[in-house]
Design an enzyme around this catalytic site. Structure first.
Site, PDB file in Angstrom:
ATOM      1  N   HIS A  99      25.666   9.262  11.749  1.00 17.01           N
ATOM      2  CA  HIS A  99      25.266   9.798  10.455  1.00 17.01           C
ATOM      3  C   HIS A  99      25.673  11.266  10.286  1.00 17.01           C
ATOM      4  O   HIS A  99      25.866  11.981  11.264  1.00 17.01           O
ATOM      5  CB  HIS A  99      23.749   9.643  10.265  1.00 17.01           C
ATOM      6  N   GLU A 142      24.060  13.915   9.388  1.00 19.02           N
ATOM      7  CA  GLU A 142      23.164  14.940   9.941  1.00 19.02           C
ATOM      8  C   GLU A 142      23.436  15.152  11.421  1.00 19.02           C
ATOM      9  O   GLU A 142      23.495  16.296  11.910  1.00 19.02           O
ATOM     10  CB  GLU A 142      21.704  14.521   9.768  1.00 19.02           C
ATOM     11  N   CYS A 176      17.348   9.503   7.770  1.00 21.40           N
ATOM     12  CA  CYS A 176      16.694   8.331   8.356  1.00 21.40           C
ATOM     13  C   CYS A 176      15.893   8.738   9.596  1.00 21.40           C
ATOM     14  O   CYS A 176      15.953   9.886  10.042  1.00 21.40           O
ATOM     15  CB  CYS A 176      17.747   7.282   8.726  1.00 21.40           C
ATOM     16  N   CYS A 228      18.036  10.190  12.563  1.00 18.64           N
ATOM     17  CA  CYS A 228      18.468  11.566  12.338  1.00 18.64           C
ATOM     18  C   CYS A 228      17.288  12.524  12.400  1.00 18.64           C
ATOM     19  O   CYS A 228      17.430  13.660  12.870  1.00 18.64           O
ATOM     20  CB  CYS A 228      19.187  11.687  11.002  1.00 18.64           C
TER      21      CYS A 228
HETATM   22 ZN    ZN Z   1      20.477   8.993   9.774  1.00 15.00          ZN
END
Ligand code: ZN
Length: 161
Positions: free
Chosen positions: A78, A80, A103, A106
């Site tokens: 992801h 992040e 999420c 993260c």
């Molecule tokens: Zn994430």
């Protein structure tokens, strides 16, 4: 002559960098970008969602449905996390700008990195299990959450002027 009044503020600038980073994503379904900023407004990390280094976009699947190993989910990194891993310094006290609320996976990395504030635009997964877990951890860790309400709907980048 007075100064320009239609300049973008810091929040719009850093969110703009996050959105521009998202344009690098090869994911046909979701493009997310992130930008990490120090308390004195220096950008120290950017990222977008993609496969790990060496894992070719030609060889790994971008599908969202099917058997787990035939989808993107086990493989994609992801935005992040990429921004955290790409960063150039210790992130204690930093702010993360990201266009989609993080999420639960993260959230763990954000907390462990020392980031103290998240500025986001969309919270479209609000109320899902992942989102509830994410917000529970971020709340316990006292990470500040701020939804950005930008003055503009868009900022146009013109490469010809
Ligand atoms: Zn994430």
């Amino acid at each position: 002559m007075g100064k320009r009044t239609d300049y973008i503020d810091w929040d719009e600038y850093f969110m703009g960098v996050a959105i521009l980073s998202a344009k690098r994503s090869k994911d046909p379904g979701t493009q997310v970008g992130a930008c990490i900023v120090t308390p004195d407004k220096r950008i120290v990390g950017v990222g977008y969602n993609g496969f790990p280094m060496g894992c070719s976009d030609e060889d790994f699947p971008w599908d969202r449905e099917g058997d787990f190993l035939d989808t993107k989910y086990p493989f994609v990194c992801h935005a992040e996390v990429n921004a955290i891993l790409n960063s150039t310094k210790n992130l204690k006290g930093c702010t993360l700008y990201v266009d989609l609320f993080p999420c639960h996976e993260c959230a763990k990395s954000i907390i462990q990195s020392g980031i103290v504030e998240i500025v986001y635009l969309s919270d479209k997964y609000d109320g899902t299990d992942s989102d509830i877990a994410s917000k529970r951890m971020l709340s316990s860790a006292k990470v500040q959450l701020r939804k950005l309400e930008p003055k503009f709907d868009e900022i146009v980048l013109n490469f010809k002027s």
